[in-house]
Every structure is written in structure tokens, then in C-alpha cells.
Design a protein around this motif. Structure first.
Motif, PDB file in Angstrom:
ATOM      1  N   LEU A 418       1.002  -1.251  -0.295  1.00  0.00           N
ATOM      2  CA  LEU A 418      -0.142  -0.156  -0.026  1.00  0.00           C
ATOM      3  C   LEU A 418       0.970   1.225  -0.049  1.00  0.00           C
ATOM      4  CD1 LEU A 418      -2.828  -1.034   2.484  1.00  0.00           C
ATOM      5  CD2 LEU A 418      -3.050  -1.014   0.068  1.00  0.00           C
ATOM      6  N   ILE A 419       2.140   1.283   0.340  1.00  0.00           N
ATOM      7  CA  ILE A 419       3.007   2.122   0.478  1.00  0.00           C
ATOM      8  C   ILE A 419       3.967   2.530  -0.885  1.00  0.00           C
ATOM      9  CG2 ILE A 419       4.915   3.478   1.991  1.00  0.00           C
ATOM     10  CD1 ILE A 419       3.439   1.732   4.487  1.00  0.00           C
ATOM     11  N   VAL A 420       4.644   1.168  -0.934  1.00  0.00           N
ATOM     12  CA  VAL A 420       5.483   1.148  -2.090  1.00  0.00           C
ATOM     13  C   VAL A 420       5.302  -0.075  -2.983  1.00  0.00           C
ATOM     14  CG1 VAL A 420       7.331   2.802  -1.229  1.00  0.00           C
ATOM     15  CG2 VAL A 420       7.231   0.237  -0.808  1.00  0.00           C
ATOM     16  N   PRO A 421       5.646  -0.156  -4.117  1.00  0.00           N
ATOM     17  CA  PRO A 421       5.462  -1.400  -4.836  1.00  0.00           C
ATOM     18  C   PRO A 421       6.662  -2.385  -4.083  1.00  0.00           C
ATOM     19  CG  PRO A 421       5.933   0.504  -6.250  1.00  0.00           C
ATOM     20  CD  PRO A 421       6.080   1.008  -5.129  1.00  0.00           C
ATOM     21  N   LEU A 422       6.147  -3.668  -4.178  1.00  0.00           N
ATOM     22  CA  LEU A 422       7.053  -4.654  -3.699  1.00  0.00           C
ATOM     23  C   LEU A 422       8.039  -5.063  -4.587  1.00  0.00           C
ATOM     24  CD1 LEU A 422       4.374  -7.105  -1.988  1.00  0.00           C
ATOM     25  CD2 LEU A 422       6.046  -5.655  -0.886  1.00  0.00           C
ATOM     26  N   ARG A 423       7.732  -4.827  -5.908  1.00  0.00           N
ATOM     27  CA  ARG A 423       8.564  -5.480  -7.066  1.00  0.00           C
ATOM     28  C   ARG A 423       9.148  -4.349  -7.887  1.00  0.00           C
ATOM     29  NH1 ARG A 423       7.355  -7.572 -12.279  1.00  0.00           N
ATOM     30  NH2 ARG A 423       8.626  -9.443 -12.854  1.00  0.00           N
ATOM     31  N   MET A 424      10.506  -4.188  -8.117  1.00  0.00           N
ATOM     32  CA  MET A 424      10.863  -3.346  -9.244  1.00  0.00           C
ATOM     33  C   MET A 424      10.168  -3.461 -10.485  1.00  0.00           C
ATOM     34  SD  MET A 424      14.800  -3.852  -8.418  1.00  0.00           S
ATOM     35  CE  MET A 424      15.509  -2.528  -9.697  1.00  0.00           C
ATOM     36  N   SER A 425      10.323  -2.420 -11.351  1.00  0.00           N
ATOM     37  CA  SER A 425       9.631  -2.221 -12.627  1.00  0.00           C
ATOM     38  C   SER A 425      10.504  -3.366 -13.467  1.00  0.00           C
ATOM     39  CB  SER A 425       9.584  -1.155 -13.246  1.00  0.00           C
ATOM     40  OG  SER A 425      10.840  -0.545 -13.427  1.00  0.00           O
ATOM     41  N   ASP A 426       9.777  -3.829 -14.636  1.00  0.00           N
ATOM     42  CA  ASP A 426      10.544  -4.685 -15.645  1.00  0.00           C
ATOM     43  C   ASP A 426      11.800  -3.916 -16.086  1.00  0.00           C
ATOM     44  OD1 ASP A 426       8.774  -6.593 -14.923  1.00  0.00           O
ATOM     45  OD2 ASP A 426       7.731  -6.622 -17.003  1.00  0.00           O
ATOM     46  N   GLU A 427      11.583  -2.674 -16.438  1.00  0.00           N
ATOM     47  CA  GLU A 427      12.691  -1.925 -17.261  1.00  0.00           C
ATOM     48  C   GLU A 427      13.539  -1.877 -16.164  1.00  0.00           C
ATOM     49  OE1 GLU A 427       9.419  -0.802 -16.637  1.00  0.00           O
ATOM     50  OE2 GLU A 427       8.741  -0.841 -18.777  1.00  0.00           O
ATOM     51  N   ASP A 428      13.576  -1.677 -14.962  1.00  0.00           N
ATOM     52  CA  ASP A 428      14.650  -1.651 -13.770  1.00  0.00           C
ATOM     53  C   ASP A 428      15.230  -2.962 -13.483  1.00  0.00           C
ATOM     54  OD1 ASP A 428      14.361   1.335 -13.436  1.00  0.00           O
ATOM     55  OD2 ASP A 428      13.230   0.970 -11.551  1.00  0.00           O
ATOM     56  N   MET A 429      14.456  -3.827 -13.788  1.00  0.00           N
ATOM     57  CA  MET A 429      15.125  -5.421 -13.478  1.00  0.00           C
ATOM     58  C   MET A 429      15.788  -5.580 -14.656  1.00  0.00           C
ATOM     59  SD  MET A 429      12.147  -7.612 -11.608  1.00  0.00           S
ATOM     60  CE  MET A 429      10.835  -7.258 -12.545  1.00  0.00           C
ATOM     61  N   GLU A 430      15.769  -4.936 -16.182  1.00  0.00           N
ATOM     62  CA  GLU A 430      16.620  -5.345 -16.938  1.00  0.00           C
ATOM     63  C   GLU A 430      17.821  -4.655 -16.736  1.00  0.00           C
ATOM     64  OE1 GLU A 430      16.437  -6.708 -19.989  1.00  0.00           O
ATOM     65  OE2 GLU A 430      14.129  -7.016 -20.329  1.00  0.00           O
ATOM     66  N   ILE A 431      18.201  -3.672 -16.202  1.00  0.00           N
ATOM     67  CA  ILE A 431      19.357  -3.250 -15.608  1.00  0.00           C
ATOM     68  C   ILE A 431      19.927  -3.589 -14.399  1.00  0.00           C
ATOM     69  CG2 ILE A 431      20.533  -0.956 -15.177  1.00  0.00           C
ATOM     70  CD1 ILE A 431      18.157   0.401 -16.919  1.00  0.00           C
ATOM     71  N   GLY A 432      19.295  -3.727 -13.558  1.00  0.00           N
ATOM     72  CA  GLY A 432      19.679  -4.090 -12.100  1.00  0.00           C
ATOM     73  C   GLY A 432      20.385  -3.380 -11.230  1.00  0.00           C
ATOM     74  N   ASP A 433      21.509  -3.371 -10.763  1.00  0.00           N
ATOM     75  CA  ASP A 433      22.114  -2.636  -9.780  1.00  0.00           C
ATOM     76  C   ASP A 433      22.050  -1.007 -10.128  1.00  0.00           C
ATOM     77  OD1 ASP A 433      22.637  -4.749  -8.149  1.00  0.00           O
ATOM     78  OD2 ASP A 433      24.619  -5.044  -8.831  1.00  0.00           O
ATOM     79  N   GLU A 434      22.536  -0.769 -11.268  1.00  0.00           N
ATOM     80  CA  GLU A 434      22.566   0.566 -11.825  1.00  0.00           C
ATOM     81  C   GLU A 434      21.229   1.162 -11.646  1.00  0.00           C
ATOM     82  OE1 GLU A 434      24.557   3.801 -12.947  1.00  0.00           O
ATOM     83  OE2 GLU A 434      25.529   1.922 -12.709  1.00  0.00           O
ATOM     84  N   ALA A 435      20.174   0.612 -11.985  1.00  0.00           N
ATOM     85  CA  ALA A 435      18.894   1.389 -11.737  1.00  0.00           C
ATOM     86  C   ALA A 435      18.313   1.410 -10.193  1.00  0.00           C
ATOM     87  CB  ALA A 435      17.893   0.413 -12.388  1.00  0.00           C
ATOM     88  N   ALA A 436      18.787   0.523  -9.407  1.00  0.00           N
ATOM     89  CA  ALA A 436      18.327   0.348  -8.026  1.00  0.00           C
ATOM     90  C   ALA A 436      19.341   1.481  -7.420  1.00  0.00           C
ATOM     91  CB  ALA A 436      18.652  -1.108  -7.367  1.00  0.00           C
ATOM     92  N   HIS A 437      20.511   1.324  -7.601  1.00  0.00           N
ATOM     93  CA  HIS A 437      21.524   2.097  -6.717  1.00  0.00           C
ATOM     94  C   HIS A 437      22.420   2.943  -7.316  1.00  0.00           C
ATOM     95  CE1 HIS A 437      20.099  -0.645  -3.604  1.00  0.00           C
ATOM     96  NE2 HIS A 437      20.244  -1.594  -4.254  1.00  0.00           N
ATOM     97  N   GLY A 438      22.589   2.984  -8.638  1.00  0.00           N
ATOM     98  CA  GLY A 438      23.365   3.934  -9.441  1.00  0.00           C
ATOM     99  C   GLY A 438      24.746   3.447  -9.109  1.00  0.00           C
ATOM    100  N   GLU A 439      25.029   2.021  -8.927  1.00  0.00           N
ATOM    101  CA  GLU A 439      26.380   1.565  -8.484  1.00  0.00           C
ATOM    102  C   GLU A 439      26.492   0.187  -9.260  1.00  0.00           C
ATOM    103  OE1 GLU A 439      27.042   3.395  -4.199  1.00  0.00           O
ATOM    104  OE2 GLU A 439      25.710   1.705  -4.309  1.00  0.00           O
ATOM    105  N   GLU A 440      27.513  -0.135  -9.541  1.00  0.00           N
ATOM    106  CA  GLU A 440      27.767  -1.746 -10.144  1.00  0.00           C
ATOM    107  C   GLU A 440      29.032  -2.157  -9.179  1.00  0.00           C
ATOM    108  OE1 GLU A 440      28.763  -1.331 -14.393  1.00  0.00           O
ATOM    109  OE2 GLU A 440      27.150  -0.320 -14.736  1.00  0.00           O
TER     110      GLU A 440
END
Length: 478
Positions: A418-440
């Protein structure tokens, strides 16, 4: 007249009730368990997942460790081991005041501060094990909310019920030496339940999710294995012969389980898999945990054989044939390695628990009538009723932890959603760490750099892989 050496004489800093040896070992054992998470599971997760998820997976463990500690001293410890509120929950209160922390703990001859730290590292690793089921797609901000909620409304509830002397299952006589129920069954069930609500990884990640660094994964697994010396060796709360037996049984069962899993991999798949060996190691550690100091060495070997074969069968055969199990994306297979292995250990504890070893662990005097009698000993001693009673209590504990965690974990996931989505978007999951944290994880060619003069043209390579057939016998986490 005081005949004690000055280093052993009581003082304000070393009260008469405190045993320096016990306190030293308890702090050491707690540190060993802490090292299982930081850095153990951090580098195990970071190495075992696809390259684009290395940072996110390690960070989920790192965050949980810190978050749990603040919640633990703020309210969690007293809710788990404090004054009874109801038969299955303690009263919330802080564990930060010196008047409380410097007093004697509820068990053992050491201060409450030592017990708070010791029990914290167990609570922390439970949340990190849950994270194993959710790697590769959970929204990190949802995880930040999930950790304190689950600790507060699930872990404290089960810990009080089973481990606190005032808990209803503790009073009933449930044997859970070091957390087969409180930690492993809970984390396995909660992780699988949360994985259902979070949803799966990308289809291509589920189909192919190779470890990015197997040697790093092995290093984390090694820390996990050796750290279990403190995990099981610290739970008698005293430097005793039972603590020594618990440590030896832990390693014997683990070795037997690893070898059993390895033999099955070779017999069925034709190859010895290091990933399979790590799974067998984990199931052995988990299975012996509820029984470590209350079973004999021969029983530890039998438990290792079963823990290396039954979870192997459920993971490699049952899981692949079950549509229900296939529907839930359990990244690190915690259902099999923790829930099933933990339940198996709880049941086998009810079979093999030795009355003498239980007396050493629980501290009651010889000749005192006790219900801590494994079924096989009950049959041998003519105490059949007590043996069946112990098995019944062990099974009741499994049902209690399973049902409670399914319900509470589901509610928590629905609230977080109800507060935030449980799952990342498909677009962010294509990228991974860079999308989630800006780091690799790795600052080397192969991810995030333009591949000039290659068959990929000038596209950015973010773990986009060519379709590769999976070789026979090739094993991945799930």
C-alpha cells in the motif's frame, strides 16, 4: 580473607555472579554468528547471483543487519525475552539502560548486554535468510519497510513462544537447541510466502541466473560453515561439555550432508557441482541446529544423510514437477534449504534426543523426571508415552511456525504494498544494480560500457545475454 588471584576477584566491573570464561565465549560466539552475515552472507549472495544483481543482493543483507540492531535494542529484545505480555509475546521496552544491561541475563552467568548482542545476531541472520528468496527483483524501499515490520510482528512472537522460558511452547517442552524453528523454519516459510507476494524475476533471469563469482560464493559459504561453531556452540550459555558436543555434531552433520548431496548430484547429473555442495552444506547446518547438543554423534551422521537427500529430492524432483512450487520464484531455494531442512531437523530431534544430553543442556538435576525424551530413547527405556509426546510437540511447533508465518508475512507484504511497490519495474530489472542504486559491482569491461567494434554494435551491455543452451547437469541456485 580472599584467596583468589586479583584477576579473578569480584569487583564492580566483574560481579560475583559473572563467569568471565562464559562471558568471553558468549561474546566470541555472538561475533562468529555476526560474521556469518557480515561479511558471510553478503559475499555469498553477492557472488551467487547474476552479475547485474551483485550490489543489490549484498546491500539487502547489509541493510537488514543494521536495521535489525536498532529495532532490537529499541523494542525487539524485550518483546522476545522480556516480561510476558501474553503467553506468546513479551512486553515492548528498550534495552539501552545501564541498569538493565549490566544486570545478570535471564540465563547464563553473564550480563544482559552480552545476551542482547548474542540474540541480536540470530535475529539479524533470520531476516537476511528471508532476503535470499527475494533476490533479483524486490524493490529495495519495500525491503526497508519489510525488515522492521517482520522483526516486530513475526520474529519476536516466535522467539518468545519457543525460546523465552515464559513462552507457551517452551513450557510445553519443545526442543529447539539453536533455531531450527525460530530461525530456519521461520525464514524459509516467510521467504517463500514473501516471494509469492513480490512476484517473480524476469523470465530470462529465472531461466538463466548463473553465479557471477563462484569463488566469492564459496568464501561466503566457508564463513557461514565456520561461523556455525558460534551459532550452535553458544546456545548452552555456558562453556560446557555440551557446548563442545554441539560444535562437533554441527560439523559432522554438515560434512555428511554435503557428501550425500554431492553423491546424488554425481549419480543423477553426472557431475560434481560446487553449487550443489554449498546447498548440501547449508541443509546439514540447518538440520542439526535444533538438535546440536542433545543428540549423539551417530545421530548427527544419520541426520546429515537425511538432510543431504530429502531436501535434494524436494528441490531437484518435487519442485520441478509441482506447478504450485514453480509458480513461486524462490531465488535461493530457502523453502528447501531452510524450511524443509529445519522441519526435518525438528522431527529428527524428537526421534534422537537423548535424556542425558537434554539434562546437560537444560540444567535439571539427575533423577528429576523430565519429558525431554526422544522417541527412540522412549521405546528403549519403556517411556513410550514420553517419546511420542516429544514427537507430538515437535510437530506442533512446525505447524505453529508455518501457519503463523504464512499469515503474518502475507499481511506485512500487503501493508507494504500500500506504501511502495513490492517489485521493481521490468525496465529497472533489465538493468539491475545501476537502476536500483546507481552503482555496479565490477568496474571492468562487460557491463555498462559501450562495446565498440563488436557484434553488439554500440549498444550498452547490461547483462543482456545471448541465448545459450543449458548443459546437462549444469546447476544454478533455482
Amino acid at each position: 580473607m580472599n584467596f583468589l588471584p586479583s584477576n579473578l576477584s569480584p569487583s564492580e566491573a566483574s560481579p560475583e555472579w559473572m563467569n568471565k570464561g562464559d562471558n568471553a565465549w558468549q561474546l566470541t560466539a555472538a561475533t562468529l554468528v555476526g560474521l556469518q552475515t557480515v561479511p558471510g552472507l553478503i559475499i555469498l549472495y553477492g557472488g551467487a547471483v547474476k552479475k547485474k544483481w551483485a550490489v543489490n543482493s549484498a546491500f539487502m543483507a547489509f541493510y537488514a543487519f543494521a536495521c535489525v540492531l536498532i529495532c532490537w535494542v529499541g523494542w525487539g529484545y524485550r518483546m522476545s525475552f522480556g516480561d510476558k505480555l501474553v503467553p506468546f509475546w513479551g512486553q515492548a521496552n528498550v534495552a539501552l539502560d545501564q541498569a538493565f544491561l549490566l544486570d545478570q541475563a535471564f540465563a547464563g552467568k553473564f550480563p544482559e548486554a552480552t545476551m542482547v548482542f548474542f540474540q541480536f545476531v540470530f535475529a539479524a541472520i533470520t531476516l537476511v535468510l528471508i532476503a535470499g528468496a527475494l533476490l533479483g527483483r524486490m524493490n529495495f524501499y519495500a525491503w526497508m519497510l519489510f525488515v522492521p515490520l517482520w522483526l516486530t510482528f513475526s520474529y519476536t512472537f516466535v522467539a518468545f513462544s519457543i525460546w523465552c522460558p515464559q513462552g507457551f511452547l517452551a513450557k510445553a517442552g519443545l526442543i529447539d537447541y539453536s533455531g531450527g524453528y525460530v530461525i530456519h523454519l521461520s525464514s524459509g516459510v516467510a521467504g517463500f510466502t514473501a516471494a509469492y507476494w513480490v512476484g517473480p524475476r524476469l523470465t530470462k533471469d529465472r531461466e538463466r541466473f548463473p553465479p557471477n563469482n563462484i569463488l566469492l560464493m564459496m568464501a561466503g559459504a566457508g564463513l557461514l560453515w565456520m561461523g556455525w561453531t558460534g551459532f550452535n556452540g553458544g546456545d548452552p550459555y555456558v562453556v560446557s561439555v555440551d557446548a563442545s558436543l554441539a560444535v562437533l555434531n554441527t560439523h559432522v552433520c554438515t560434512a555428511a550432508s554435503l557428501l550425500t548431496w554431492l553423491i546424488l548430484d554425481v549419480a543423477v547429473f553426472g557431475k560434481a557441482s560446487i553449487i550443489g555442495a554449498v546447498q548440501g552444506m547449508i541443509t546439514g547446518l540447518v538440520c542439526i541446529t535444533p538438535a546440536a547438543g542433545v543428540v549423539q554423534g551417530w545421530a548427527a551422521i544419520i541426520m546429515g544423510i537425511f538432510s543431504g537427500s530429502i531436501p535434494w529430492f524436494t528441490m531437484m524432483v518435487v519442485h520441478k514437477k509441482s506447478e504450485l512450487l514453480q509458480k513461486v520464484d524462490d531465488t535461493m531455494a530457502v523453502l528447501h534449504t531452510h524450511a524443509i531442512a529445519g522441519s526435518l531437523g525438528g522431527i529428527m530431534t524428537g526421534l534422537f534426543a537423548s535424556p542425558k544430553l537434554n539434562r546437560l543442556f537444560y540444567g535439571y538435576l539427575p533423577g528429576v523426571d523430565s519429558n525431554y525424551v526422544g522417541l527412540f530413547y522412549g521405546l528403549h527405556m519403556g517411556e513410550v508415552r514420553k517419546g511420542f509426546r516429544q514427537i507430538g510437540i515437535q510437530l506442533l511447533g512446525i505447524v505453529f511456525v508455518l501457519v503463523f508465518n504464512v499469515i503474518v508475512t502475507s499481511i506485512i507484504c500487503l501493508v507494504v504494498q500500500l506504501i511502495v511497490p513490492l517489485r521493481m519495474s521490468d525496465e529497472d530489472m533489465e538493468i539491475g544494480d545501476e537502476a536500483a542504486h546507481g552503482e555496479e559491482a565490477y568496474a571492468i569491461w562487460g557491463q555498462g560500457e559501450k562495446l565498440e567494434n563488436s557484434r553488439y554494435g554500440s549498444s550498452v551491455y547490461n547483462d543482456v545475454e545471448l541465448a545459450m543452451p543449458k548443459r546437462a547437469g549444469q546447476v544454478e541456485m533455482t
